[in-house]
Each structure stands twice: as C-alpha cells, then as structure tokens.
Scaffold this motif. Structure first.
Motif, PDB file in Angstrom:
ATOM      1  N   UNK A  87       0.826  -1.177  -0.003  1.00  0.00           N
ATOM      2  CA  UNK A  87      -0.115  -0.116   0.063  1.00  0.00           C
ATOM      3  C   UNK A  87       0.924   1.207  -0.159  1.00  0.00           C
ATOM      4  N   UNK A  88       2.053   1.362   0.746  1.00  0.00           N
ATOM      5  CA  UNK A  88       2.885   2.346   0.873  1.00  0.00           C
ATOM      6  C   UNK A  88       3.575   2.778  -0.403  1.00  0.00           C
ATOM      7  N   UNK A  89       3.865   1.541  -1.141  1.00  0.00           N
ATOM      8  CA  UNK A  89       4.685   1.534  -2.312  1.00  0.00           C
ATOM      9  C   UNK A  89       3.669   2.219  -3.270  1.00  0.00           C
ATOM     10  N   UNK A  90       2.314   1.610  -3.345  1.00  0.00           N
ATOM     11  CA  UNK A  90       1.519   2.571  -4.307  1.00  0.00           C
ATOM     12  C   UNK A  90       1.262   3.813  -4.069  1.00  0.00           C
ATOM     13  N   UNK A  91       1.189   4.238  -3.068  1.00  0.00           N
ATOM     14  CA  UNK A  91       1.111   5.642  -2.508  1.00  0.00           C
ATOM     15  C   UNK A  91       2.297   6.410  -2.983  1.00  0.00           C
ATOM     16  N   UNK A  92       3.483   5.851  -2.676  1.00  0.00           N
ATOM     17  CA  UNK A  92       4.675   6.489  -3.110  1.00  0.00           C
ATOM     18  C   UNK A  92       4.781   6.706  -4.734  1.00  0.00           C
ATOM     19  N   UNK A  93       4.531   5.591  -5.379  1.00  0.00           N
ATOM     20  CA  UNK A  93       4.648   5.483  -6.770  1.00  0.00           C
ATOM     21  C   UNK A  93       3.661   6.613  -7.414  1.00  0.00           C
ATOM     22  N   UNK A  94       2.445   6.491  -6.955  1.00  0.00           N
ATOM     23  CA  UNK A  94       1.438   7.412  -7.759  1.00  0.00           C
ATOM     24  C   UNK A  94       1.659   9.089  -7.315  1.00  0.00           C
ATOM     25  N   UNK A  95       2.117   9.345  -6.016  1.00  0.00           N
ATOM     26  CA  UNK A  95       2.607  10.644  -5.692  1.00  0.00           C
ATOM     27  C   UNK A  95       3.764  11.025  -6.416  1.00  0.00           C
ATOM     28  N   UNK A  96       4.828  10.219  -6.726  1.00  0.00           N
ATOM     29  CA  UNK A  96       5.838  10.579  -7.567  1.00  0.00           C
ATOM     30  C   UNK A  96       5.754  10.730  -8.860  1.00  0.00           C
ATOM     31  N   UNK A  97       4.611  10.217  -9.286  1.00  0.00           N
ATOM     32  CA  UNK A  97       4.252  10.764 -10.767  1.00  0.00           C
ATOM     33  C   UNK A  97       3.259  11.687 -11.022  1.00  0.00           C
TER      34      UNK A  97
END
Length: 125
Positions: A87-97
């Motif tokens: 979940x944290x990985x998803x959050x970070x990826x979406x925000x980074x893009x």
C-alpha cells in the motif's frame, strides 16, 4: 473522455466498488516492481512517460485503503503486513508521478462507493 484509475492493495475491496473505472494502471506495475525490488523495465519507463506526458488518466486517483485484514485466496498470496508495505509503495509511486490520491477509507461498501462516485462525478475542471 475522462479516465479514472481506482487503485488499492490486495484485499482492500476494490472489486466490490468497481464499475466503469480502470482497475490498475502502469503506476501499479511500477509500485509492484518497487515492492518486489525488481528493476523497472524500459517498456514500463516509456509507458510511464507516455501516460504522464499525455495525461492519459485523471490526476485524481481514488485510493482504496485496506480493510484491516487481507484474506488469502488462490490468486492473492500476500499477508496483511505485506499488503501494508505494498500500500505504501502504491502511494509513493502514484505521488511520485504527480497524481493526487483521494483516500477511500475502510468502511461500509455503500459509503466507499459514494466517495468514489463523488470523485468521478465532479465536473471537468
């Protein structure tokens, strides 16, 4: 045509909420590769550049939060603690893009559907 992604982690209940939305995107693949410690392929990098440059998806992404558990299935082989890391990985990826995550908190299915509907029913800006 507006294109929304509805994202989550395993067991969060997205299948119950889904109707006319994209269930996953290349950003989810990026998050999974990061979570697994795998290199991001050139093809995925190119697709990430394309979807951000061409604004393929709406910038607001309904993010279905975990329900507090993750029941294993034949296809889902991840435990609850692992799902929180993903979940944290998803959050970070979406925000980074550059995507804006709209939290869909754990709760009653009807309430979660109402929040998603409120996001996708907003007039074009």
């Amino acid at each position: 045509m507006r294109r929304y992604v509805l994202t989550d982690t395993p067991g969060a209940g997205t299948t119950s909420i889904l109707r006319c939305l994209f269930d996953r995107s290349p950003v989810c693949t990026h998050a999974l590769a990061t979570y697994l410690g795998r290199p991001v392929s050139r093809a995925l990098i190119a697709e990430m550049q394309r979807i951000t440059t061409e604004e393929i998806y709406e910038q607001q992404v309904p993010f279905v939060r975990n329900l507090g558990f993750c029941a294993p299935t034949g296809a889902r082989r991840i435990n609850f603690q692992e799902s929180l890391v993903l979940e944290t990985s998803h959050e970070q990826s979406y925000r980074s893009f550059g995507f804006e995550l709209i939290d869909i908190p754990a709760g009653d299915l009807a309430d979660r559907v109402a929040v998603v509907n409120s996001v996708i029913s907003r007039p074009d800006s």
